[in-house]
Structures are given as C-alpha cells and as structure tokens.
Design an enzyme around this catalytic site. Structure first.
Site: not given
Ligand code: SF4
Length: 313
Positions: A96, A126, A164, A194, A266
């Site tokens: 990302c 991460e 994030t 994020c 997710s």
């Molecule tokens: S949660 Fe935020 S940092 Fe993680 S993949 Fe989604 S947009 Fe990107």
C-alpha cells in the site's frame, strides 16, 4: 431488531489495489504465483486465492527460483527484496502506498541521524517491514509505560512514526507521553495512521453509542479489525470480531434491539452481507445504513502490472 450498518467499512484503497493486483497477475500469468505473507489479513480472501492455486509463503526460500512473487499490502523489508533478487524472482510490489510512505520516512530520518521510535505492535508484518528499513535506528514502542523506560541523552535527535492501523486514541496516548518526555521529538508533517483506519474507527465511535451490540467482520490477525472491536468495547458495548455468519452466537442477541455492523479494511463486503442476511432471516432485522464519512481514495496497480494484457484461459 435494527441493524446499523456503518459506512465507511470494509475494503480500503490499499486492500482493493492489492487484491486487484493479485487478480490481474493470476489472469495474466496463471495461478502459479507466490505471495509473501497473506495478501491481506483476511481468511476469506486468502482461501479464495488459495483455491485458485496461488501459494502463500512466509519465507522467500520456499519460492522456487525464477518464480513470480507478489509482496502483500503490508510491505516488506529490504532484506526480503534482496533475498528475492538472489533467487532471481520476478517480484510484483503490491505494498500500500501509505505503508511505503512510512518506509520512506524511516529511511529519511535514519539518514539524517535520528533515532526513530515506531509506535506499533510487535510481530505485525507492517512493523517488521518498516523496522527492516533501518534496523539500527528504530525502536518499537507499544505503550506509555514503554516510553517511560526509554533512555536517550539530552538533546538526542529523536523522531516518531506509527503503524498505519493503530487505534487513534491509543497511539495518541503513547505520542502524548513521548512528547512529554522528549520535547525535541520530530513528527512527520502528517499522521501515519491511515485515512481508512481513522474513518472506520470514527464511525464505530459514533454509532456504537446508539447500539447494544457491535459486530466487526474481519480476521483475528487483522490489526485494524481488532482495533474496531476494542473500540466497541471501550464504548461499553459487547463487541465481537468474526470472519463470517457461521460464527454468530444466539446468546449475543438476547435483549438486543440495535446491532452495529462494521468491517475491517481487509474484510470483503460479501461476508458483511451474509451476516445481514442471517439477521434478517432469523430475527426479522431491519437495515439502516449510516454514513459518517465518504471516501474517494484509489491507488493504481503496481507498475509491474500496468499495461499487461489479461490472458483468456
Ligand atoms: S489499512 Fe490503510 S495503510 Fe493499510 S492497506 Fe488500507 S489504506 Fe493502506
């Protein structure tokens, strides 16, 4: 029973991009593709690609030389990139861009001689990737108590970065303690937590007040989903994190008039709909969607995939 359906919920721009990337890679190269770690932390998504023939690995050494290896949305450390080069792997980077931004900040601070305090959870993919950018210059901190145990000389150059997908409130508490202890602390111009994490937490914070029960769709190893469940509990409501409708327990619904449903970044919408369908069928629930914020973030496919044709099989 009334269902309050939180909006925004579910897939963020980074997850959408990573899944589109893997779909496109499979469509172009066929399913004989390897992915470093789970493409995103969601059982449904991983099972779907596994059924298509994609292989998820936790070690680059498990990938046959010269194969195609896709890096997941969580990003990887330079060590993994180097190991992939040594095995002559054809890599596709679906990290990302908001995770890449944190990697870049780590590199920039380390080059300028700063010691970096990374607020995050030990062992998360991460965090491992970010720390790998400058292992000698980064210390992980998880709690205000850990901040108290830090020792730096007066005037030491110190900067802070964050994972994030943290709880905005929890990270704020750690940051406050860091600022109290180290007034010289440098922070990036914009928070690393994020937009998707922030918005999903904001929606739960508001809507849990009107609910008797909070259901979060997502997998147990999904950091941002766990934070949503914890937030529901902090609002004083019973809150459960589930992968799908089959995990619903009748006991949870005794005396419940309003149930809030949300999903981690997710978790696909199909599992949300399954839960709604079950509550409508079994409890005659009515549905009301509550939009707290609208999102229009989109990330392009990894450069390795742009312009590739989809091969009909
Ligand atoms: S949660 Fe935020 S940092 Fe993680 S993949 Fe989604 S947009 Fe990107």
């Amino acid at each position: 029973m009334q269902i309050l359906l939180a909006n925004p919920r579910g897939f963020c721009a980074g997850v959408n991009m990573a899944i589109d990337a893997l779909e496109k890679a499979v469509a172009h190269f066929g399913p004989n593709i390897y992915v470093y770690h789970e493409i995103v932390h969601n059982r449904y998504v991983v099972d779907r690609f596994t059924a298509q023939g994609v292989t998820f690995v936790d070690s680059v050494e498990d990938v046959p030389e010269e194969s195609i290896l896709l890096f997941s949305a969580h990003g990887v450390s330079p060590e993994i990139r180097e190991a992939s080069r040594r095995r002559k792997l054809h890599t596709i980077d679906a990290t990302c861009p908001l995770v890449t931004k944190v990697h870049m900040e780590a590199i920039r601070y380390a080059k300028r001689g700063y010691h970096i305090l990374l607020i995050g959870h030990e062992g998360h993919d991460e965090v491992i990737g970010t720390m790998g950018e400058a292992p000698e210059s980064i210390t992980l901190v998880e709690t205000p108590e850990e901040v108290d145990a830090l020792a730096f000389s007066e005037g030491a150059k110190i900067a802070v970065l964050t994972q994030t997908t943290l709880s905005v409130d929890e990270a704020g508490r750690v940051l406050k303690r860091l600022r109290e202890r180290f007034p010289q602390l440098e922070t990036p111009s914009k928070d690393d937590i994020c937009y998707a994490t922030t918005n999903r937490q904001e929606a739960v914070g508001i809507l849990a007040q009107k609910s008797d029960l909070v259901l979060v769709l997502g997998s147990q190893n999904s950091s941002n989903s766990q934070r949503l469940r914890e937030l529901g509990e902090e609002c004083g409501k019973p809150a459960y994190l589930i992968d799908g409708a089959s995990e619903l327990q009748p006991d949870w619904f005794h005396g419940v008039e309003t149930v809030l449903i949300t999903a981690g970044a997710s978790a696909p919408e199909v599992v949300v709909q399954e839960v709604i369908d079950k509550l409508v069928d079994e409890y005659g629930a009515s549905l009301s969607e509550e939009t707290i914020r609208t999102e229009q973030v989109h990330f392009p496919l990894p450069k390795e995939l742009r312009g590739l044709e989809v091969v009909q099989r």
